[in-house]
Design a protein around this motif. Structure first.
Motif, short mmCIF file in Angstrom:
data_model
loop_
_atom_site.label_atom_id
_atom_site.label_comp_id
_atom_site.label_asym_id
_atom_site.label_seq_id
_atom_site.Cartn_x
_atom_site.Cartn_y
_atom_site.Cartn_z
N SER A 187 58.69 -44.63 1.60
CA SER A 187 59.14 -44.17 2.92
C SER A 187 59.58 -45.31 3.84
CB SER A 187 58.01 -43.38 3.60
OG SER A 187 56.90 -44.23 3.88
N PHE A 188 59.62 -46.55 3.34
CA PHE A 188 60.02 -47.69 4.16
C PHE A 188 61.31 -47.38 4.92
CE2 PHE A 188 62.60 -51.54 4.65
CZ PHE A 188 61.77 -52.29 5.47
N ASP A 189 61.35 -47.80 6.18
CA ASP A 189 62.48 -47.42 7.02
C ASP A 189 62.75 -48.49 8.07
OD1 ASP A 189 64.14 -44.87 7.96
OD2 ASP A 189 63.34 -45.85 9.74
N PHE A 190 64.03 -48.70 8.37
CA PHE A 190 64.40 -49.61 9.46
C PHE A 190 65.47 -48.97 10.33
CE2 PHE A 190 66.53 -50.84 5.50
CZ PHE A 190 67.88 -50.74 5.85
N ALA A 191 65.41 -47.63 10.46
CA ALA A 191 66.38 -46.91 11.28
C ALA A 191 66.32 -47.36 12.73
CB ALA A 191 66.14 -45.40 11.19
N ASP A 192 65.15 -47.70 13.22
CA ASP A 192 65.00 -48.15 14.61
C ASP A 192 65.76 -49.45 14.85
OD1 ASP A 192 63.07 -49.16 12.76
OD2 ASP A 192 62.00 -50.06 14.42
N TRP A 193 65.58 -50.42 13.95
CA TRP A 193 66.26 -51.72 14.10
C TRP A 193 67.78 -51.55 13.97
CZ3 TRP A 193 69.47 -54.38 10.75
CH2 TRP A 193 69.78 -55.70 11.12
N ASN A 194 68.20 -50.77 13.00
CA ASN A 194 69.63 -50.59 12.76
C ASN A 194 70.31 -49.91 13.95
OD1 ASN A 194 71.94 -50.76 11.00
ND2 ASN A 194 71.77 -48.56 10.71
N LEU A 195 69.67 -48.87 14.49
CA LEU A 195 70.25 -48.15 15.62
C LEU A 195 70.33 -49.05 16.86
CD1 LEU A 195 71.31 -45.62 16.96
CD2 LEU A 195 68.96 -44.83 17.27
N GLN A 196 69.29 -49.82 17.11
CA GLN A 196 69.31 -50.70 18.27
C GLN A 196 70.38 -51.78 18.15
OE1 GLN A 196 65.39 -52.13 19.23
NE2 GLN A 196 64.58 -50.09 19.61
N MET A 197 70.60 -52.28 16.94
CA MET A 197 71.64 -53.28 16.73
C MET A 197 73.03 -52.67 16.98
SD MET A 197 70.48 -56.27 16.08
CE MET A 197 71.92 -57.04 15.37
N LEU A 198 73.23 -51.43 16.54
CA LEU A 198 74.51 -50.77 16.75
C LEU A 198 74.78 -50.56 18.24
CD1 LEU A 198 74.46 -48.05 13.93
CD2 LEU A 198 75.90 -50.09 14.01
N VAL A 199 73.76 -50.16 18.97
CA VAL A 199 73.92 -49.92 20.41
C VAL A 199 74.16 -51.22 21.14
CG1 VAL A 199 72.77 -49.08 22.50
CG2 VAL A 199 72.53 -47.82 20.35
N ARG A 200 73.38 -52.24 20.83
CA ARG A 200 73.49 -53.52 21.53
C ARG A 200 74.81 -54.22 21.25
NH1 ARG A 200 68.29 -56.78 20.71
NH2 ARG A 200 69.20 -57.25 18.68
N SER A 201 75.33 -54.07 20.03
CA SER A 201 76.59 -54.73 19.68
C SER A 201 77.81 -53.92 20.08
CB SER A 201 76.63 -54.99 18.17
OG SER A 201 76.64 -53.76 17.45
N GLY A 202 77.61 -52.66 20.46
CA GLY A 202 78.72 -51.80 20.84
C GLY A 202 79.36 -51.07 19.67
N LYS A 203 78.85 -51.30 18.46
CA LYS A 203 79.43 -50.68 17.27
C LYS A 203 79.08 -49.21 17.15
CE LYS A 203 79.54 -54.97 14.57
NZ LYS A 203 79.05 -55.67 13.35
N PHE A 204 78.13 -48.75 17.95
CA PHE A 204 77.74 -47.35 17.87
C PHE A 204 78.89 -46.43 18.28
CE2 PHE A 204 75.88 -43.39 19.39
CZ PHE A 204 75.05 -43.06 18.33
N VAL A 205 79.84 -46.95 19.06
CA VAL A 205 80.95 -46.12 19.53
C VAL A 205 81.72 -45.51 18.37
CG1 VAL A 205 82.58 -48.05 19.66
CG2 VAL A 205 82.90 -46.03 21.12
N THR A 206 81.79 -46.22 17.25
CA THR A 206 82.51 -45.68 16.08
C THR A 206 81.80 -44.46 15.50
OG1 THR A 206 81.33 -47.15 14.54
CG2 THR A 206 83.37 -47.98 15.51
N PHE A 207 80.48 -44.41 15.64
CA PHE A 207 79.73 -43.26 15.15
C PHE A 207 79.78 -42.11 16.14
CE2 PHE A 207 77.88 -46.87 12.93
CZ PHE A 207 77.82 -46.40 11.63
N ALA A 208 79.88 -42.44 17.44
CA ALA A 208 79.94 -41.40 18.46
C ALA A 208 81.21 -40.56 18.34
CB ALA A 208 79.85 -42.03 19.84
N LEU A 209 82.25 -41.15 17.74
CA LEU A 209 83.53 -40.46 17.61
C LEU A 209 83.62 -39.64 16.33
CD1 LEU A 209 85.86 -43.38 18.77
CD2 LEU A 209 85.09 -41.41 20.11
N ARG A 210 82.61 -39.73 15.48
CA ARG A 210 82.64 -39.01 14.21
C ARG A 210 82.02 -37.61 14.35
NH1 ARG A 210 80.58 -43.81 10.04
NH2 ARG A 210 82.15 -45.36 10.65
N PRO A 211 82.46 -36.66 13.51
CA PRO A 211 81.90 -35.30 13.60
C PRO A 211 80.46 -35.22 13.08
CG PRO A 211 83.43 -35.47 11.74
CD PRO A 211 83.55 -36.75 12.52
#
Length: 269
Positions: A76-100
């Motif tokens: 069950s090892f997981d790093f979704a928290d770290w990955n999500l925070q990196m996407l938000v902080r770097s601004g790369k999350f915008v590419t996911f916000a535009l996806r269905p």
């Protein structure tokens, strides 16, 4: 539904192939589990001197607890928290916000692919090591309930970590909070010590928190019995309680995700 399943499978398979190219990085973690288990052997061997049982667990049952807990950690090892925070902080999350496809579903598909690779790179070698080197009995009391409970553990760990990652939409630097929360999560999940060893008052609090469903409950279900805060449940009742907790956590994650998306789009993205 078929289309969604196909998308999730494609993302999972792509993640599997990506990490397979760097499987030596995953293999390096093989040292951590056995070393931590060996430390537990030394500690509990000393603690059990002159005692047949402690809080209802024999020495062999205690070793089985930590062996199973280690395997569940690898699965069950997981790093979704770290990955999500990196996407938000770097601004790369915008590419996911535009996806269905919502990002949490994309992240879950990634985890399925990542942990599928871990089954033979990490889980199988550690399982064989525990059985043939340490002599730990890792035969589940009820294989069906054990597999179902570990599956719920897999989902619960992802959702709890993802909720932590969502704090990045409100906090500029959430790294400190993330580390403190994850430490408390491991303590309250029973990673370091079985929850039945905590004082009665604390056990009653831990019983209603979601963390026991990540490690403690599936580990006890694997061993064939569940008890916490004076409450004894059958395997079916324990897994049923875990299913309810997973459903509540999924609802909480969805509410937080929608709130995060409103905040994200509300600042002009």
């Amino acid at each position: 539904m078929k289309r969604l399943t196909a998308v999730i499978s494609a993302i999972g398979f792509a993640t599997y192939k990506e990490w397979a190219a760097f499987r030596s990085h995953m293999a390096a973690s093989l040292l951590v589990g056995p070393v931590m288990f060996l430390v537990q052997v030394f500690i509990w061997k000393a603690v059990y001197q002159g005692h047949e049982t402690l809080n209802g667990l024999t020495y062999q049952q205690m070793l089985t607890y930590y062996g199973v807990a280690s395997l569940i950690h690898y699965i069950s090892f997981d790093f979704a928290d770290w990955n999500l925070q990196m996407l938000v902080r770097s601004g790369k999350f915008v590419t996911f916000a535009l996806r269905p496809l919502p990002h949490w579903l994309f992240a879950l598909a990634q985890k399925i692919g990542h942990r599928s690779l871990a089954l033979w790179v990490e889980v199988l070698p550690v399982l064989l090591l525990f059985i043939f080197v340490f002599g730990v009995n890792l035969q589940p009391a009820a294989p069906g309930w054990a597999v179902l409970s570990i599956t719920f553990s897999f989902l619960m760990n992802f959702m709890v970590n993802y909720c932590v990652g969502l704090t990045a939409f409100w906090l500029i630097r959430a790294e400190g909070i993330r580390r403190v929360f994850l430490l408390l999560k491991d303590i309250c999940a029973g990673v370091f010590i079985p929850l039945s060893f905590f004082p009665d008052a604390m056990q009653k609090v831990l019983f209603f928190l979601p963390f026991q469903f990540i490690t403690y409950l599936p580990t006890r279900v694997y061993g064939g019995e569940y008890e916490l805060a004076g409450t004894h449940l059958s395997l079916g009742q324990a897994v049923g309680l875990q299913a309810v907790a997973v459903a509540v956590t999924a609802l909480t994650m969805t509410v937080l995700y929608n709130a995060a998306m409103r905040r994200f789009t509300g600042v002009g993205v």
